[in-house]
Motif scaffolding. Sequence first.
Motif, mmCIF file in Angstrom:
data_model
loop_
_atom_site.group_PDB
_atom_site.id
_atom_site.type_symbol
_atom_site.label_atom_id
_atom_site.label_comp_id
_atom_site.label_asym_id
_atom_site.label_seq_id
_atom_site.Cartn_x
_atom_site.Cartn_y
_atom_site.Cartn_z
ATOM 1 N N PHE A 1 49.235 45.939 43.795
ATOM 2 C CA PHE A 1 50.174 46.986 44.201
ATOM 3 C C PHE A 1 49.484 48.295 44.574
ATOM 4 C CE2 PHE A 1 53.202 44.241 41.906
ATOM 5 C CZ PHE A 1 54.196 44.178 42.871
ATOM 6 N N PHE A 2 48.406 48.638 43.907
ATOM 7 C CA PHE A 2 47.794 49.951 44.120
ATOM 8 C C PHE A 2 46.498 49.880 44.920
ATOM 9 C CE2 PHE A 2 50.175 50.272 40.093
ATOM 10 C CZ PHE A 2 51.092 51.241 40.468
ATOM 11 N N GLY A 3 46.149 48.684 45.392
ATOM 12 C CA GLY A 3 44.885 48.557 46.100
ATOM 13 C C GLY A 3 44.986 48.400 47.594
ATOM 14 N N TRP A 4 46.202 48.535 48.145
ATOM 15 C CA TRP A 4 46.358 48.320 49.582
ATOM 16 C C TRP A 4 45.477 49.253 50.402
ATOM 17 C CZ3 TRP A 4 48.254 44.296 51.978
ATOM 18 C CH2 TRP A 4 49.211 43.491 51.346
ATOM 19 N N ASP A 5 45.439 50.521 50.060
ATOM 20 C CA ASP A 5 44.674 51.505 50.835
ATOM 21 C C ASP A 5 43.336 51.821 50.197
ATOM 22 O OD1 ASP A 5 46.809 51.744 52.668
ATOM 23 O OD2 ASP A 5 47.829 53.156 51.323
ATOM 24 N N ARG A 6 42.977 51.100 49.127
ATOM 25 C CA ARG A 6 41.728 51.361 48.419
ATOM 26 C C ARG A 6 40.737 50.200 48.527
ATOM 27 N NH1 ARG A 6 45.914 53.645 45.692
ATOM 28 N NH2 ARG A 6 45.644 55.798 44.968
ATOM 29 N N LEU A 7 41.226 49.047 48.934
ATOM 30 C CA LEU A 7 40.381 47.878 49.081
ATOM 31 C C LEU A 7 40.350 47.449 50.539
ATOM 32 C CD1 LEU A 7 41.729 45.772 46.057
ATOM 33 C CD2 LEU A 7 39.597 47.079 46.126
ATOM 34 N N SER A 8 39.304 46.744 50.903
ATOM 35 C CA SER A 8 39.246 46.192 52.253
ATOM 36 C C SER A 8 40.279 45.077 52.393
ATOM 37 C CB SER A 8 37.845 45.627 52.517
ATOM 38 O OG SER A 8 37.590 44.518 51.660
ATOM 39 N N LYS A 9 40.515 44.645 53.614
ATOM 40 C CA LYS A 9 41.477 43.559 53.838
ATOM 41 C C LYS A 9 41.090 42.315 53.043
ATOM 42 C CE LYS A 9 43.119 44.653 58.527
ATOM 43 N NZ LYS A 9 43.192 44.155 59.925
ATOM 44 N N VAL A 10 39.825 41.943 53.169
ATOM 45 C CA VAL A 10 39.371 40.736 52.475
ATOM 46 C C VAL A 10 39.404 40.943 50.965
ATOM 47 C CG1 VAL A 10 37.417 39.173 52.137
ATOM 48 C CG2 VAL A 10 37.967 40.004 54.433
ATOM 49 N N GLY A 11 39.017 42.140 50.510
ATOM 50 C CA GLY A 11 39.041 42.428 49.088
ATOM 51 C C GLY A 11 40.438 42.331 48.506
ATOM 52 N N HIS A 12 41.415 42.891 49.223
ATOM 53 C CA HIS A 12 42.791 42.813 48.735
ATOM 54 C C HIS A 12 43.314 41.383 48.793
ATOM 55 C CE1 HIS A 12 47.122 43.558 48.392
ATOM 56 N NE2 HIS A 12 46.778 44.687 47.774
ATOM 57 N N LEU A 13 42.908 40.629 49.803
ATOM 58 C CA LEU A 13 43.321 39.229 49.891
ATOM 59 C C LEU A 13 42.791 38.438 48.697
ATOM 60 C CD1 LEU A 13 44.563 36.813 51.413
ATOM 61 C CD2 LEU A 13 42.382 36.597 52.637
ATOM 62 N N ILE A 14 41.553 38.703 48.313
ATOM 63 C CA ILE A 14 40.986 38.031 47.131
ATOM 64 C C ILE A 14 41.799 38.353 45.896
ATOM 65 C CG2 ILE A 14 38.981 37.942 45.600
ATOM 66 C CD1 ILE A 14 37.229 38.351 48.091
ATOM 67 N N VAL A 15 42.201 39.621 45.769
ATOM 68 C CA VAL A 15 43.016 40.032 44.630
ATOM 69 C C VAL A 15 44.347 39.276 44.623
ATOM 70 C CG1 VAL A 15 44.387 41.948 43.703
ATOM 71 C CG2 VAL A 15 41.990 42.309 44.308
ATOM 72 N N THR A 16 44.970 39.136 45.786
ATOM 73 C CA THR A 16 46.258 38.441 45.866
ATOM 74 C C THR A 16 46.120 36.983 45.456
ATOM 75 O OG1 THR A 16 46.889 39.916 47.679
ATOM 76 C CG2 THR A 16 48.224 37.945 47.362
ATOM 77 N N TRP A 17 45.049 36.342 45.915
ATOM 78 C CA TRP A 17 44.829 34.951 45.498
ATOM 79 C C TRP A 17 44.520 34.858 44.002
ATOM 80 C CZ3 TRP A 17 46.333 30.652 47.511
ATOM 81 C CH2 TRP A 17 46.514 30.539 48.892
#
Length: 525
Positions: A116-132
């Motif tokens: 929820f709080f990493g959309w603008d703080r993580l890269s696209k791939v980084g946030h995708l890893i978090v979602t998985w």
Amino acid sequence: MEFDIVTLSRLQFAMTALYHFLFVPLTLGLSVILAIMETVYVMTGRVIWRQMTKFWGTLFGINFAMGVATGIVMEFQFGMNWSYYSHYVGDVFGAPLAIEGLMAFFLEATFVGLFFFGWDRLSKVGHLIVTWLVAAGSNFSALWILIANGWMQNPVGSAFNPQTMRMEVTDFFQVVFNPVAQAKFVHTVSAGYVTASFFVLGVSAWYILKSRHIDLAKRSMTVAASFGLASALSVVVLGDESGYLSTEHQKMKLAAIEAMWETEPAPAAFTVFGFPDSEARETHFAVRVPWVMGLIGTRSLNTEIPGIAELVEHAETRIRNGIVAYDALQQIRASTNPSALTPEIRNTFEDNGRDLGYALLLKRYVDDPRQATDEQIAMAAADTVPNVPLLFWSFRIMVGLGVFFILMMGVFFVLSARRHLDRYPVLLKLAVLAIPLPWVAAEMGWIVAESGRQPWTIEGVLPTAVGVSNLGASTVLMTIIGFAVLYTVLIIIEMILMLKAIGHGPDPDTSPDAKLISENIVPAE
């Protein structure tokens, strides 16, 4: 029904479990759907998929919070209402339960926060890893609680220690890789995927009917139909595996589900419809399909499935063997010098110890099972028969809904492939009305699994009536009322928040990609 401490304790746990399980399936399924949607966003760069992920993520977050809040209470109930159960099997049951708590309340919650709080703080791939990782954490959390529950259905990798009067782990890997637990896990998780798919499908259908957020709704329905069809098919296959394992480990449960009062020649028929009569021990107006039950239950044409009457006779034999084990156990416990015990006593216990739990069924009628009469032994054997009509109808409702889910998802899968999702308003309305049905099927499945195990808390090891805490009935009744009020309030809050979020719809995307599109610097598609 007698509202004694056992009945009230069972009622409280059943109520809190049924409430909690309203949130679990949606969490399991939505977490994976979110990961699929964000994967498409990262691969294509299309902003609509990011918007979809954030919108359905909001609904996931509301549901996740309620699931955690209701799940905490269930774990504390083992100490509050089932203290002897916790003492008796805590060495085995406690480990997977603790790991599940770490998965749910620490690991999973951490990744949910980053989602929820990493959309603008993580890269696209980084946030995708978090979602998985959110999806993996949700599913691993379910894995460990189902390993614990699977051990209750099939207590492998453990042995009773007569010195400590506790079950102890002998092989942790057998506990983890228990075939019953693994089958329950994949079946339960697949049911959660179906639940989330119907939820996404129904909400998206409502948007199309209201002519709102059409692009988001159509894409969401495509994902839901594809994922839901695969999940609905897997539920049937994995449910068949659970039925086959019941033939090996829980014969009485299978016989009760089928209302099979007497052993039939192999291969047994499947009763599609009928009215089980527990008093007369027959099923009225039964409609049977030859061979089907034998094929499902044994995967052969020559293996019998024992009926209820034969299993009751077998239980009576095991009760008598259990009395012998109980007598040997009391001699072992009474000895002040364990090394002085005769080999005959030890051998007697070892030879009959696996039936000790059956002797404990007599505790309902007599304090000392060795003093039980033949009549009391017969009554205890009859207690091994669960509520046949409840299991019979719960199972058939679940199976009937499962067939409907496959047909429904198949239709919408074809419509999405042909891009005809908005051409059939009747089907869209049906999708909206069908949203609650996967929850009904899931609750029916829970009733089959847990009521079918009665009168056991641990199959063949610890009767339910023995595992309760020494509490007053009025105390438990007050907590039941309190939990009912609290959980009802939580569900009302959940519904209000969900409906408000759905009514509001997705927020406008303010990401850099969206700004470029709005300024016509890059194409939207």
